[in-house]
Design a protein around this motif. Structure first.
Motif, PDB file in Angstrom:
ATOM      1  N   GLY A  63       0.827  -1.216  -0.056  1.00 47.63           N
ATOM      2  CA  GLY A  63      -0.145   0.092   0.057  1.00 47.63           C
ATOM      3  C   GLY A  63       0.800   1.136   0.078  1.00 47.63           C
ATOM      4  O   GLY A  63       0.350   2.416  -0.016  1.00 47.63           O
ATOM      5  N   ARG A  64       2.009   1.137   0.076  1.00 43.02           N
ATOM      6  CA  ARG A  64       2.962   2.273   0.037  1.00 43.02           C
ATOM      7  C   ARG A  64       3.981   2.405  -1.148  1.00 43.02           C
ATOM      8  O   ARG A  64       4.702   3.366  -1.285  1.00 43.02           O
ATOM      9  N   PHE A  65       3.760   1.588  -2.292  1.00 42.98           N
ATOM     10  CA  PHE A  65       4.618   1.778  -3.540  1.00 42.98           C
ATOM     11  C   PHE A  65       3.817   2.249  -4.559  1.00 42.98           C
ATOM     12  O   PHE A  65       2.635   1.694  -4.685  1.00 42.98           O
ATOM     13  N   VAL A  66       4.476   3.241  -5.341  1.00 44.43           N
ATOM     14  CA  VAL A  66       3.664   3.813  -6.483  1.00 44.43           C
ATOM     15  C   VAL A  66       4.613   3.531  -7.569  1.00 44.43           C
ATOM     16  O   VAL A  66       5.879   4.088  -7.236  1.00 44.43           O
ATOM     17  N   LEU A  67       4.317   3.051  -8.565  1.00 44.48           N
ATOM     18  CA  LEU A  67       5.177   2.653  -9.749  1.00 44.48           C
ATOM     19  C   LEU A  67       5.057   3.676 -10.796  1.00 44.48           C
ATOM     20  O   LEU A  67       4.000   3.880 -11.231  1.00 44.48           O
ATOM     21  N   GLY A  68       6.174   4.548 -10.916  1.00 46.99           N
ATOM     22  CA  GLY A  68       6.119   5.680 -12.032  1.00 46.99           C
ATOM     23  C   GLY A  68       6.770   5.149 -13.399  1.00 46.99           C
ATOM     24  O   GLY A  68       7.959   4.746 -13.192  1.00 46.99           O
ATOM     25  N   ILE A  69       6.107   5.084 -14.389  1.00 43.79           N
ATOM     26  CA  ILE A  69       6.546   4.578 -15.586  1.00 43.79           C
ATOM     27  C   ILE A  69       6.587   5.629 -16.716  1.00 43.79           C
ATOM     28  O   ILE A  69       5.914   6.551 -16.427  1.00 43.79           O
ATOM     29  N   GLY A  70       7.510   5.770 -17.717  1.00 49.49           N
ATOM     30  CA  GLY A  70       7.497   6.592 -18.723  1.00 49.49           C
ATOM     31  C   GLY A  70       8.356   6.273 -19.916  1.00 49.49           C
ATOM     32  O   GLY A  70       9.046   5.289 -19.889  1.00 49.49           O
ATOM     33  N   ALA A  71       8.239   7.220 -21.005  1.00 47.58           N
ATOM     34  CA  ALA A  71       8.659   6.670 -22.395  1.00 47.58           C
ATOM     35  C   ALA A  71      10.151   6.818 -22.195  1.00 47.58           C
ATOM     36  O   ALA A  71      10.922   6.110 -22.946  1.00 47.58           O
ATOM     37  N   SER A  72      10.678   7.646 -21.377  1.00 46.03           N
ATOM     38  CA  SER A  72      12.115   7.914 -21.429  1.00 46.03           C
ATOM     39  C   SER A  72      12.643   8.828 -22.613  1.00 46.03           C
ATOM     40  O   SER A  72      11.784   9.457 -23.239  1.00 46.03           O
ATOM     41  N   SER A  73      13.848   8.525 -23.316  1.00 50.53           N
ATOM     42  CA  SER A  73      14.231   9.079 -24.217  1.00 50.53           C
ATOM     43  C   SER A  73      15.192   8.464 -25.156  1.00 50.53           C
ATOM     44  O   SER A  73      15.551   7.182 -24.797  1.00 50.53           O
ATOM     45  N   PRO A  74      15.432   8.774 -26.369  1.00 46.70           N
ATOM     46  CA  PRO A  74      16.194   7.903 -27.383  1.00 46.70           C
ATOM     47  C   PRO A  74      17.463   7.874 -26.564  1.00 46.70           C
ATOM     48  O   PRO A  74      18.274   6.622 -27.046  1.00 46.70           O
ATOM     49  N   VAL A  75      18.321   8.532 -26.181  1.00 44.43           N
ATOM     50  CA  VAL A  75      19.541   8.388 -25.712  1.00 44.43           C
ATOM     51  C   VAL A  75      19.531   7.167 -24.614  1.00 44.43           C
ATOM     52  O   VAL A  75      20.439   6.359 -24.702  1.00 44.43           O
ATOM     53  N   ILE A  76      18.860   7.166 -23.775  1.00 49.85           N
ATOM     54  CA  ILE A  76      18.651   6.420 -22.821  1.00 49.85           C
ATOM     55  C   ILE A  76      18.371   5.166 -23.122  1.00 49.85           C
ATOM     56  O   ILE A  76      18.901   3.667 -22.912  1.00 49.85           O
ATOM     57  N   VAL A  77      17.217   4.926 -23.980  1.00 51.43           N
ATOM     58  CA  VAL A  77      16.612   3.683 -24.423  1.00 51.43           C
ATOM     59  C   VAL A  77      17.769   3.096 -25.393  1.00 51.43           C
ATOM     60  O   VAL A  77      17.961   1.947 -25.486  1.00 51.43           O
ATOM     61  N   GLU A  78      18.023   3.685 -26.603  1.00 51.97           N
ATOM     62  CA  GLU A  78      18.612   3.185 -27.903  1.00 51.97           C
ATOM     63  C   GLU A  78      20.186   3.193 -27.469  1.00 51.97           C
ATOM     64  O   GLU A  78      21.043   2.380 -27.400  1.00 51.97           O
ATOM     65  N   GLY A  79      20.705   4.656 -26.949  1.00 50.27           N
ATOM     66  CA  GLY A  79      22.101   4.840 -27.027  1.00 50.27           C
ATOM     67  C   GLY A  79      22.659   4.118 -25.937  1.00 50.27           C
ATOM     68  O   GLY A  79      24.007   3.474 -25.781  1.00 50.27           O
ATOM     69  N   TRP A  80      21.957   3.941 -24.802  1.00 51.41           N
ATOM     70  CA  TRP A  80      22.668   3.322 -23.570  1.00 51.41           C
ATOM     71  C   TRP A  80      22.012   1.967 -23.475  1.00 51.41           C
ATOM     72  O   TRP A  80      22.746   1.139 -22.406  1.00 51.41           O
ATOM     73  N   ASN A  81      21.103   1.444 -23.973  1.00 55.83           N
ATOM     74  CA  ASN A  81      20.347   0.194 -23.476  1.00 55.83           C
ATOM     75  C   ASN A  81      20.228  -0.733 -24.517  1.00 55.83           C
ATOM     76  O   ASN A  81      19.444  -1.772 -24.479  1.00 55.83           O
ATOM     77  N   ALA A  82      20.542  -0.411 -25.768  1.00 55.17           N
ATOM     78  CA  ALA A  82      20.190  -1.098 -26.884  1.00 55.17           C
ATOM     79  C   ALA A  82      18.671  -1.560 -27.105  1.00 55.17           C
ATOM     80  O   ALA A  82      18.724  -2.537 -27.627  1.00 55.17           O
ATOM     81  N   GLY A  83      18.059  -0.635 -26.783  1.00 52.62           N
ATOM     82  CA  GLY A  83      16.564  -0.864 -27.081  1.00 52.62           C
ATOM     83  C   GLY A  83      15.849  -0.001 -28.261  1.00 52.62           C
ATOM     84  O   GLY A  83      16.904   0.447 -29.088  1.00 52.62           O
TER      85      GLY A  83
END
Length: 323
Positions: free
Chosen positions: A91-111
């Motif tokens: 009851g005390r955890f909130v999951l925050g999610i988002g799209a992020s950015s091309p640098v983080i997703v593609e450049g750093w994480n090969a996604g």
């Protein structure tokens, strides 16, 4: 202390120490009046481990991720991590999610950073089902899941909030999620964001705070931070929507031309002062309250040490107490 029901969050990890060295200060947060601890995930600590530690170090505070990207983990792994935190802090955890950015997703994480709105929407819908204990077999627009079910679904599924900077994602957050997370905005900007989601949806924002009366030094540091964010396409579009397109044009043009020094010089003082909270502690607390008065539900402070005020003192001085 704060008015009943008000929230006042802190960002973890702290910028001046390791996570392992943060235990004592984290444990102090509840008695200082902080109600929330929120993590981030860029290229430092991941978004979940600091919250798992906080669940032990500071029982009772609400824990939130702001944010973990939807394209750097598979949907099932994201559900497993969220379920683990929900089990540690029911009851005390909130999951925050988002799209992020091309640098983080593609450049750093090969996604692959494709269809960020659709990927965020699809992940939200999958997580709502999976964290409720359902067996999920579904072809979404951006991915397909076949037969996934959590081995142990949390007794209390976590709330899910979305990183949202413009109307389309804000509307999704209001319609299908439990709130919205925004960033790099002024107290007056909060009104425009709030108008898109209505009065009853939780609105969370990380506020960068420098407890310092050396305005020139703060602005020098803040310009570097702002340039790194406001040249990212999503944030550039956000500030276009907020009405700062012409103000930011010289910075963007210099940045695109590769002249970083000129880009920094092009950021006006008035923009720094609008987006970064600075001054003595009382001035900073008053500024944070302006955000709340304009419709922000949950301010999440990110203190940035600039020299004369150590971060540990800033955390204590920014606590939500009456002067």
């Amino acid at each position: 202390m704060m008015a009943t029901g008000a929230r006042w969050g802190m960002t973890l990890p702290f910028s001046d120490r390791t996570l392992a060295g943060s235990r004592e200060l984290v444990a102090e947060l509840p008695k200082l009046g902080y109600t929330d601890v929120w993590s981030a995930e860029v290229n430092g600590a991941d978004g979940f481990v600091p919250l798992a530690l906080t669940a032990e170090w500071a029982p009772g505070v609400r824990l939130g991720s702001a944010i973990v990207p939807v394209s750097t983990r598979g949907p099932g792994l994201l559900a497993m991590s969220a379920a683990t935190l929900a089990d540690l802090a029911p009851g005390r955890f909130v999951l925050g999610i988002g799209a992020s950015s091309p640098v983080i997703v593609e450049g750093w994480n090969a996604g692959e950073f494709v269809k960020p709105f659709a990927r965020t929407r699809d992940t939200l819908r999958f997580l709502k089902a999976a964290l409720s204990g359902e067996k999920v077999t579904e072809r979404y627009e951006t991915f397909e899941v076949r037969g996934f079910r959590l081995e142990r679904a949390p007794e209390t599924p976590p709330k899910i909030v979305l990183a949202a900077l413009r109307p389309r994602m804000l509307h999704l957050a209001a319609a299908e999620a439990d709130g919205a997370i925004t960033n790099w905005l002024s107290p007056q900007d909060v009104r425009k964001v709030r108008a898109e989601i209505g009065p009853d949806v939780e609105l969370i924002a990380r506020l960068f705070v420098c407890v310092s009366e050396d305005a020139a030094r703060v602005r020098e540091l803040a310009r570097r931070m702002l340039a790194g964010y406001l040249t990212v396409p999503a944030y550039a579009a956000f500030h276009e929507w907020l009405g700062r397109g012409e103000m930011l044009r010289p910075m963007r043009e210099a940045w695109a031309a590769g002249d970083r020094k000129a880009a920094l010089r092009a950021i006006p003082d008035e923009l720094v002062d609008a987006l970064v909270v600075h001054g003595d502690a009382a001035t900073c607390r008053a500024r944070i309250r302006e955000y709340v008065e304009n419709g922000l539900t949950t301010p999440v402070l990110a203190p940035i040490p600039v020299g004369e005020v150590p971060l540990e003192r800033a955390v204590r001085d920014l606590a939500p107490v009456e002067d």
